[in-house]
Scaffold this active site. Sequence first.
Site, PDB file in Angstrom:
ATOM      1  N   ASN A 151     -37.046  -1.924  15.421  1.00  0.00           N
ATOM      2  CA  ASN A 151     -35.573  -1.336  15.446  1.00  0.00           C
ATOM      3  C   ASN A 151     -35.622   0.157  14.475  1.00  0.00           C
ATOM      4  O   ASN A 151     -34.490   0.896  15.091  1.00  0.00           O
ATOM      5  CB  ASN A 151     -34.517  -1.954  15.036  1.00  0.00           C
ATOM      6  CG  ASN A 151     -34.856  -2.667  13.799  1.00  0.00           C
ATOM      7  OD1 ASN A 151     -35.661  -3.649  13.480  1.00  0.00           O
ATOM      8  ND2 ASN A 151     -34.075  -2.490  12.877  1.00  0.00           N
ATOM      9  N   GLN A 179     -34.399  -5.188  20.573  1.00  0.00           N
ATOM     10  CA  GLN A 179     -34.508  -3.772  20.992  1.00  0.00           C
ATOM     11  C   GLN A 179     -35.214  -3.484  22.068  1.00  0.00           C
ATOM     12  O   GLN A 179     -35.492  -2.338  22.724  1.00  0.00           O
ATOM     13  CB  GLN A 179     -34.996  -3.028  19.841  1.00  0.00           C
ATOM     14  CG  GLN A 179     -34.146  -3.217  18.455  1.00  0.00           C
ATOM     15  CD  GLN A 179     -32.938  -1.934  18.436  1.00  0.00           C
ATOM     16  OE1 GLN A 179     -32.877  -1.274  19.626  1.00  0.00           O
ATOM     17  NE2 GLN A 179     -31.974  -2.300  17.630  1.00  0.00           N
ATOM     18  N   ALA A 200     -25.908  -8.778  22.888  1.00  0.00           N
ATOM     19  CA  ALA A 200     -25.357  -7.858  24.079  1.00  0.00           C
ATOM     20  C   ALA A 200     -24.847  -6.614  23.498  1.00  0.00           C
ATOM     21  O   ALA A 200     -24.839  -5.854  24.287  1.00  0.00           O
ATOM     22  CB  ALA A 200     -23.868  -8.876  24.368  1.00  0.00           C
ATOM     23  N   CYS A 327     -28.177  -2.219   9.647  1.00  0.00           N
ATOM     24  CA  CYS A 327     -27.821  -3.094   8.803  1.00  0.00           C
ATOM     25  C   CYS A 327     -27.904  -2.753   7.229  1.00  0.00           C
ATOM     26  O   CYS A 327     -27.160  -3.183   6.400  1.00  0.00           O
ATOM     27  CB  CYS A 327     -28.582  -4.490   9.209  1.00  0.00           C
ATOM     28  SG  CYS A 327     -28.585  -4.997  10.693  1.00  0.00           S
TER      29      CYS A 327
END
Length: 374
Positions: A151, A179, A200, A327
């Site tokens: 990611n 990803q 999703a 994150c």
Amino acid sequence: MRVYLDYGATTPLAPEVIDVMHDVMKNHFGNPSSIHHHGRKSKALIEEARKTIATFLNASIGEIFFTSSATEANNMALHCAVRDLNVKRIISSPTEHHCIFHTLDALVKEYDITVEYLEVDGKGNIDYAELENKLKDSSVKTMVSLMYVNNESGTTLDIHKASEICTQYDVLFHSDTVQGIGKLPLDVQETKLSFLCASAHKFYGPKGVGFIYINGDNQIKPIFHGGAQERNMRAGTENLIGIVGMAKAIELISEIRDDNFKKVNDLRNYMKEGLLKIEPNILFLGNENTMYSPYILNALFPHSPKSDMLSMNLDIRGISASSGSACSSGVEQQTHVLKAMKVDPSRKAVRFSFSHLTSKEELDFTLSQIAEIV
Ligand code: PLP
């Protein structure tokens, strides 16, 4: 102008997804566990969604379970492999997402298992020979856990090769495919996996819903206790609206996957060339020469007072990009992925992540703002 270049963090809902979710919100409120008409209708929508996702992966419907996120799905795969499948050794990589990394740390404390990390090169690639060597000496039940697409760097695992190695040595194979789903091909009949996990909101579906594929050979027990939802595997009333939205999103993205890939690859190359014209000393994180995902371009700007706080300055000028993974954004520290890839800590990383919705005009605007800043 406001430009969004953080599609790796999350994506907007596709309009068709909003429509189907709206329909469920308005017309289908029954609890899927109720056996009356309202409940049966909701249950049928969930089973239709399961079929869509199973078809997309070429899996059987009994192998798909809905979760609240990929974080939950990845936790479930790792925990259950150790607890229920007698896995004593996990081989992973130091560039995994925190939901793998931190779960592995927790598992080592909780269970009598070992976790080994493969070396990665400066582009984030694992060494497949090292993986094979580790598996040759395996005397205990082992699972390999490697993400499909990183990611932060876009570095892409040769998932088929990794799967073949795992099959050859008869070990379990789990992949965080968050990803990669909807962007790169994946067919579980061609590429054998024990578990894969998806979310999703990375493919134009809603937030707070994901799924896990559990290969039918793996009999695991639930991690939550409660009702009999998801065939006793995941208790808790289903997120009906989210599940229906996710299935619609996967259906839409699979229709345009290859066209999107080409379009996004052109956009990425355009952005890369534009950045190099502004600053020839920019390096790019990740793998150019073999496999990479064009959806992610992580530019490593050389140190200068102007490149400090670059993503914040871009934000002020109307561009949303990420300084690390979603994150951990906001934390101006080198991420564990950059550290593992031995990136010079003085360089400033900005992750641009693209979509088929991205336009050249947006990239031109972004480039002009970067030129002014640096
Ligand atoms: N794995 C990867 C590679 C991700 O990029 C993310 C989200 O950033 C996750 C897992 C977590 O997904 P979720 O937001 O569904 O928990």
